[in-house]
Design a protein around this motif. Sequence first.
Motif, PDB file in Angstrom:
ATOM      1  N   PHE A  23       0.839  -1.208   0.000  1.00 55.73           N
ATOM      2  CA  PHE A  23       0.000   0.000   0.000  1.00 55.73           C
ATOM      3  C   PHE A  23       0.874   1.259   0.000  1.00 55.73           C
ATOM      4  CE2 PHE A  23      -1.785   3.518   2.351  1.00 55.73           C
ATOM      5  CZ  PHE A  23      -2.968   3.754   1.666  1.00 55.73           C
ATOM      6  N   ALA A  24       1.854   1.289   0.904  1.00 57.15           N
ATOM      7  CA  ALA A  24       2.655   2.509   1.069  1.00 57.15           C
ATOM      8  C   ALA A  24       3.439   2.857  -0.189  1.00 57.15           C
ATOM      9  CB  ALA A  24       3.602   2.358   2.257  1.00 57.15           C
ATOM     10  N   THR A  25       3.885   1.836  -0.923  1.00 58.82           N
ATOM     11  CA  THR A  25       4.699   2.099  -2.111  1.00 58.82           C
ATOM     12  C   THR A  25       3.829   2.256  -3.360  1.00 58.82           C
ATOM     13  OG1 THR A  25       5.057  -0.291  -2.347  1.00 58.82           O
ATOM     14  CG2 THR A  25       6.770   0.993  -1.226  1.00 58.82           C
ATOM     15  N   ARG A  26       2.929   1.307  -3.596  1.00 62.95           N
ATOM     16  CA  ARG A  26       2.202   1.302  -4.880  1.00 62.95           C
ATOM     17  C   ARG A  26       0.964   2.189  -4.870  1.00 62.95           C
ATOM     18  NH1 ARG A  26       2.728  -4.828  -7.246  1.00 62.95           N
ATOM     19  NH2 ARG A  26       4.914  -5.060  -6.684  1.00 62.95           N
ATOM     20  N   VAL A  27       0.400   2.454  -3.701  1.00 62.60           N
ATOM     21  CA  VAL A  27      -0.816   3.269  -3.635  1.00 62.60           C
ATOM     22  C   VAL A  27      -0.492   4.661  -3.093  1.00 62.60           C
ATOM     23  CG1 VAL A  27      -3.133   3.463  -2.654  1.00 62.60           C
ATOM     24  CG2 VAL A  27      -2.259   1.218  -3.372  1.00 62.60           C
ATOM     25  N   LEU A  28       0.061   4.718  -1.884  1.00 58.45           N
ATOM     26  CA  LEU A  28       0.306   6.016  -1.248  1.00 58.45           C
ATOM     27  C   LEU A  28       1.387   6.802  -1.990  1.00 58.45           C
ATOM     28  CD1 LEU A  28      -0.320   7.856   1.176  1.00 58.45           C
ATOM     29  CD2 LEU A  28       1.321   6.528   2.525  1.00 58.45           C
ATOM     30  N   LEU A  30       5.085   6.275  -1.465  1.00 56.63           N
ATOM     31  CA  LEU A  30       6.325   6.489  -0.714  1.00 56.63           C
ATOM     32  C   LEU A  30       7.415   5.593  -1.292  1.00 56.63           C
ATOM     33  CD1 LEU A  30       4.934   6.520   2.961  1.00 56.63           C
ATOM     34  CD2 LEU A  30       5.178   8.434   1.347  1.00 56.63           C
ATOM     35  N   GLU A  31       8.654   5.838  -0.869  1.00 52.87           N
ATOM     36  CA  GLU A  31       9.774   4.986  -1.269  1.00 52.87           C
ATOM     37  C   GLU A  31      10.128   4.052  -0.119  1.00 52.87           C
ATOM     38  OE1 GLU A  31      13.498   7.029  -1.979  1.00 52.87           O
ATOM     39  OE2 GLU A  31      14.570   5.128  -2.132  1.00 52.87           O
ATOM     40  N   CYS A 127      14.718  11.362  -2.784  1.00 54.23           N
ATOM     41  CA  CYS A 127      13.592  10.438  -2.603  1.00 54.23           C
ATOM     42  C   CYS A 127      13.103  10.010  -3.992  1.00 54.23           C
ATOM     43  CB  CYS A 127      12.483  11.143  -1.822  1.00 54.23           C
ATOM     44  SG  CYS A 127      11.128  10.064  -1.361  1.00 54.23           S
ATOM     45  N   PHE A 128      12.899   8.704  -4.175  1.00 54.51           N
ATOM     46  CA  PHE A 128      12.515   8.173  -5.485  1.00 54.51           C
ATOM     47  C   PHE A 128      11.314   7.255  -5.292  1.00 54.51           C
ATOM     48  CE2 PHE A 128      13.041   5.434  -9.267  1.00 54.51           C
ATOM     49  CZ  PHE A 128      13.091   6.419 -10.237  1.00 54.51           C
TER      50      PHE A 128
END
Length: 285
Positions: A23-28, A30-31, A127-128
Amino acid sequence: MIALYDIRYVRMGTPDLDHAVNFATRVLGLELAARDTQAAYLRSDDRDHTLVYLDAPVHDHTVGFEVKNPAELDKAAGELEAAGFPVHAGTPSECEQRRVRAFVSFREPSGATIDLIAQPWHSGRPCFPSRPAGITGFSHVGLYTTSPSRDQAFWTGMCGAKVSDWIGDAPLLRIDEVHHKIALFPSTRHGVQHINHQVTGVDDIMRSYYFLREQGVPIRFGPGRHPTSYATFLYFEGPDGMTYEYSTGVRLIPEDSDYRPRQFPFRPSSFCMWGSKPDIPEFKT
Ligand SMILES: [Fe+2]
């Protein structure tokens, strides 16, 4: 008085670390900065990390605030102890886990764990993120409060926060020029009520609105605009029922301004000036 320099991170337990990272990477957007069996560290800006998901009980929430230096941290620990808030000084291994030089933790009056931090790690890498959500950084939290007046007194009296506005009994509190970095929402619970990331502009809000709907992510409020901070916002649901928010265009209140906090009534138009209705229990009137 404890001088909070900035909000730094949220640490949250989850029963499903893989799902939370996804969730955090693909939806929200974030890296993923680092991951082991116990924790996933996520980045939103040029700091080492600003969100941690832990293999821990789901309502185990910690919010980290940076203080200016180790001397201020020692002073803060003494003031908290003197005021009846037992303080735990971070061990070297706990500091390593949090990627900070030093920290102390305590429970705020409603019961959430607060870390005060000195010299947290910065990153030399840009940040990437894995999705272009337009996030410019982690910016504020909503906290549940079991007594808004008591907790407002704690954050303003002990920690130097200032009230920017109230919505009903809920104070929106600033610790720098940003309209709010902490907001206290009455509840029977304690811990983090929502997590905000700033995005570059309204285009990011609207792109994410359509993207999240396509992904089947529950939209909880917005797109809309807060009459308090003037920020354009979108709230949606993440893992374990946590509410996440994107916002942009938050009002700044200069240090030397003669700004006076305003009382907004507890009604939908105080949360959204465009007419969006919240599907978030603490915002429902
Ligand atoms: Fe917010």
